[in-house]
Scaffold this motif. Sequence first.
Motif, PDB file in Angstrom:
ATOM      1  N   SER A   1     -19.189   3.276 -22.546  1.00  0.00           N
ATOM      2  CA  SER A   1     -18.211   3.775 -22.805  1.00  0.00           C
ATOM      3  C   SER A   1     -16.706   3.132 -22.643  1.00  0.00           C
ATOM      4  O   SER A   1     -15.701   4.083 -23.095  1.00  0.00           O
ATOM      5  N   LYS A   2     -16.786   2.512 -21.835  1.00  0.00           N
ATOM      6  CA  LYS A   2     -15.460   2.124 -21.035  1.00  0.00           C
ATOM      7  C   LYS A   2     -14.772   1.333 -22.228  1.00  0.00           C
ATOM      8  O   LYS A   2     -14.018   1.141 -22.284  1.00  0.00           O
ATOM      9  N   LEU A   3     -16.094   0.567 -22.177  1.00  0.00           N
ATOM     10  CA  LEU A   3     -16.020  -0.746 -23.316  1.00  0.00           C
ATOM     11  C   LEU A   3     -15.729   0.054 -24.605  1.00  0.00           C
ATOM     12  O   LEU A   3     -14.497  -0.094 -25.047  1.00  0.00           O
ATOM     13  N   GLY A   4     -16.271   0.834 -24.963  1.00  0.00           N
ATOM     14  CA  GLY A   4     -15.650   1.804 -26.487  1.00  0.00           C
ATOM     15  C   GLY A   4     -14.539   2.247 -26.456  1.00  0.00           C
ATOM     16  O   GLY A   4     -13.834   2.121 -27.656  1.00  0.00           O
ATOM     17  N   GLY A   5     -14.107   2.807 -25.527  1.00  0.00           N
ATOM     18  CA  GLY A   5     -13.199   3.287 -25.439  1.00  0.00           C
ATOM     19  C   GLY A   5     -11.815   2.361 -25.672  1.00  0.00           C
ATOM     20  O   GLY A   5     -11.234   3.190 -26.035  1.00  0.00           O
ATOM     21  N   LEU A   6     -11.650   0.951 -25.622  1.00  0.00           N
ATOM     22  CA  LEU A   6     -10.973   0.452 -26.086  1.00  0.00           C
ATOM     23  C   LEU A   6     -10.041   0.058 -27.273  1.00  0.00           C
ATOM     24  O   LEU A   6      -9.281   0.427 -27.674  1.00  0.00           O
ATOM     25  N   PHE A   7     -11.207   0.497 -28.420  1.00  0.00           N
ATOM     26  CA  PHE A   7     -11.249   0.732 -29.691  1.00  0.00           C
ATOM     27  C   PHE A   7     -11.121   1.846 -29.981  1.00  0.00           C
ATOM     28  O   PHE A   7     -10.748   2.451 -31.183  1.00  0.00           O
ATOM     29  N   GLN A   8     -11.050   2.950 -29.308  1.00  0.00           N
ATOM     30  CA  GLN A   8     -10.374   3.956 -30.123  1.00  0.00           C
ATOM     31  C   GLN A   8      -8.680   4.503 -29.746  1.00  0.00           C
ATOM     32  O   GLN A   8      -7.821   4.696 -28.668  1.00  0.00           O
ATOM     33  N   GLY A   9      -8.124   4.666 -30.275  1.00  0.00           N
ATOM     34  CA  GLY A   9      -6.559   4.735 -31.037  1.00  0.00           C
ATOM     35  C   GLY A   9      -5.946   3.640 -30.609  1.00  0.00           C
ATOM     36  O   GLY A   9      -6.739   2.702 -30.849  1.00  0.00           O
ATOM     37  N   ASP A  10      -5.534   3.693 -29.360  1.00  0.00           N
ATOM     38  CA  ASP A  10      -4.219   2.759 -29.675  1.00  0.00           C
ATOM     39  C   ASP A  10      -4.907   2.887 -27.556  1.00  0.00           C
ATOM     40  O   ASP A  10      -3.310   1.605 -26.721  1.00  0.00           O
ATOM     41  N   ASN A  11      -5.776   2.801 -26.969  1.00  0.00           N
ATOM     42  CA  ASN A  11      -5.973   2.726 -25.819  1.00  0.00           C
ATOM     43  C   ASN A  11      -5.824   1.287 -24.817  1.00  0.00           C
ATOM     44  O   ASN A  11      -5.614   1.001 -24.113  1.00  0.00           O
ATOM     45  N   ALA A  12      -5.843   0.358 -26.125  1.00  0.00           N
ATOM     46  CA  ALA A  12      -6.265  -0.980 -25.552  1.00  0.00           C
ATOM     47  C   ALA A  12      -4.690  -1.213 -24.960  1.00  0.00           C
ATOM     48  O   ALA A  12      -4.895  -2.476 -23.864  1.00  0.00           O
ATOM     49  N   LYS A  13      -3.729  -0.640 -25.293  1.00  0.00           N
ATOM     50  CA  LYS A  13      -2.251  -1.578 -24.856  1.00  0.00           C
ATOM     51  C   LYS A  13      -1.879  -0.827 -23.513  1.00  0.00           C
ATOM     52  O   LYS A  13      -0.957  -0.381 -23.016  1.00  0.00           O
ATOM     53  N   ASP A  14      -3.017   1.081 -23.287  1.00  0.00           N
ATOM     54  CA  ASP A  14      -2.458   1.527 -22.393  1.00  0.00           C
ATOM     55  C   ASP A  14      -2.915   1.115 -21.159  1.00  0.00           C
ATOM     56  O   ASP A  14      -3.873   0.724 -20.588  1.00  0.00           O
ATOM     57  N   ALA A  15      -2.253   0.598 -20.242  1.00  0.00           N
ATOM     58  CA  ALA A  15      -2.089  -0.004 -18.735  1.00  0.00           C
ATOM     59  C   ALA A  15      -3.246   0.863 -18.363  1.00  0.00           C
ATOM     60  O   ALA A  15      -4.126   0.539 -16.805  1.00  0.00           O
ATOM     61  N   SER A  16      -3.021   1.993 -18.439  1.00  0.00           N
ATOM     62  CA  SER A  16      -4.172   3.099 -17.288  1.00  0.00           C
ATOM     63  C   SER A  16      -5.223   3.125 -18.297  1.00  0.00           C
ATOM     64  O   SER A  16      -6.103   4.596 -17.041  1.00  0.00           O
ATOM     65  N   ASN A  17      -5.982   2.710 -19.258  1.00  0.00           N
ATOM     66  CA  ASN A  17      -7.173   2.528 -19.781  1.00  0.00           C
ATOM     67  C   ASN A  17      -7.845   2.153 -18.244  1.00  0.00           C
ATOM     68  O   ASN A  17      -7.177   1.165 -17.916  1.00  0.00           O
ATOM     69  N   PRO A  18      -9.244   2.913 -18.273  1.00  0.00           N
ATOM     70  CA  PRO A  18      -9.518   2.488 -17.033  1.00  0.00           C
ATOM     71  C   PRO A  18     -10.400   1.024 -17.106  1.00  0.00           C
ATOM     72  O   PRO A  18     -10.458   0.009 -16.399  1.00  0.00           O
ATOM     73  N   ALA A  19     -10.373   0.560 -18.517  1.00  0.00           N
ATOM     74  CA  ALA A  19     -11.422  -0.724 -19.455  1.00  0.00           C
ATOM     75  C   ALA A  19      -9.811  -1.793 -18.870  1.00  0.00           C
ATOM     76  O   ALA A  19      -9.975  -3.337 -18.083  1.00  0.00           O
ATOM     77  N   VAL A  20      -8.792  -1.113 -19.560  1.00  0.00           N
ATOM     78  CA  VAL A  20      -7.650  -1.939 -19.355  1.00  0.00           C
ATOM     79  C   VAL A  20      -7.283  -2.910 -17.553  1.00  0.00           C
ATOM     80  O   VAL A  20      -6.890  -3.574 -17.203  1.00  0.00           O
ATOM     81  N   GLN A  21      -7.137  -1.357 -17.171  1.00  0.00           N
ATOM     82  CA  GLN A  21      -7.142  -1.501 -14.706  1.00  0.00           C
ATOM     83  C   GLN A  21      -7.877  -2.616 -14.943  1.00  0.00           C
ATOM     84  O   GLN A  21      -7.493  -3.435 -13.739  1.00  0.00           O
ATOM     85  N   GLN A  22      -9.741  -2.278 -15.175  1.00  0.00           N
ATOM     86  CA  GLN A  22     -10.610  -3.364 -14.903  1.00  0.00           C
ATOM     87  C   GLN A  22     -10.057  -4.517 -14.981  1.00  0.00           C
ATOM     88  O   GLN A  22     -10.724  -5.688 -13.966  1.00  0.00           O
ATOM     89  N   LEU A  23      -9.807  -5.271 -16.618  1.00  0.00           N
ATOM     90  CA  LEU A  23      -9.775  -5.764 -16.805  1.00  0.00           C
ATOM     91  C   LEU A  23      -8.521  -6.613 -15.834  1.00  0.00           C
ATOM     92  O   LEU A  23      -8.303  -8.328 -15.775  1.00  0.00           O
ATOM     93  N   THR A  24      -7.665  -6.211 -15.436  1.00  0.00           N
ATOM     94  CA  THR A  24      -6.365  -6.486 -14.798  1.00  0.00           C
ATOM     95  C   THR A  24      -6.422  -6.727 -13.558  1.00  0.00           C
ATOM     96  O   THR A  24      -6.386  -7.919 -12.557  1.00  0.00           O
ATOM     97  N   GLN A  25      -7.419  -6.000 -12.516  1.00  0.00           N
ATOM     98  CA  GLN A  25      -7.331  -6.176 -11.987  1.00  0.00           C
ATOM     99  C   GLN A  25      -7.991  -7.266 -11.535  1.00  0.00           C
ATOM    100  O   GLN A  25      -8.142  -8.812 -10.470  1.00  0.00           O
ATOM    101  N   GLN A  26      -9.638  -7.664 -12.419  1.00  0.00           N
ATOM    102  CA  GLN A  26     -10.337  -8.517 -12.406  1.00  0.00           C
ATOM    103  C   GLN A  26      -9.050 -10.341 -12.315  1.00  0.00           C
ATOM    104  O   GLN A  26      -9.407 -11.592 -11.624  1.00  0.00           O
ATOM    105  N   LEU A  27      -8.428 -10.385 -13.870  1.00  0.00           N
ATOM    106  CA  LEU A  27      -7.427 -11.316 -13.602  1.00  0.00           C
ATOM    107  C   LEU A  27      -6.796 -11.741 -12.460  1.00  0.00           C
ATOM    108  O   LEU A  27      -6.170 -12.502 -11.796  1.00  0.00           O
TER     109      LEU A  27
END
Length: 186
Positions: A53-79
């Motif tokens: 659901s986190k992965l799918g959430g990236l593809f809804q609206g403009d969520n992918a560029k939202d730094a507060s999106n849980p998937a974006v946060q997880q990827l940012t922390q990993q990098l």
Amino acid sequence: MFEQLTQLAQQFGQDTVVKNDAIPNKKNEAVINEASTSIITGLQKMVADGDLSKLGGLFQGDNAKDASNPAVQQLTQQLTGNLSEKLGINSGTAASVASTLIPKIISALVGKAKDSGDSSFEISDIIAAVSGGGDNAGIMDAISKYGGQFGLDQNGDGKVDMSDAMDAVSKKSGGLGGMLGGLFGK
């Protein structure tokens, strides 16, 4: 897909990495490659951990560029962690680079995947890359579980299953590709 991600990382890395005095020039290429690698492995980890659901959430609206999106946060922390641990980049610099690069790269990736006129990224390629190219059962389970929320329940029976796929094939929605496109907002 890794090559396309690397191209996006290079594109967005010019200002964030190459022109960043806090990153030694000899590490520029490694930082950009690590961004691409971290995105792929991070998305694969989401699939492996069942965070579909986190992965799918990236593809809804403009969520992918939202730094507060849980998937974006997880990827940012990993990098951020990878840049610090693997490349010895100062943690503050690593966090700054990751928090700038990840939303831009993910947003561009999702934008290209959703753009029917741009064939450089196909949703099926993304699914193959994040599922390791093998068993897509986890992705299909997520489609069954969350598909109704995204309008994939073709026959209105409250679940997304093979009969929905058959209905989708008989309509102009593009078959299973259309169903997947519907899940990811394409």
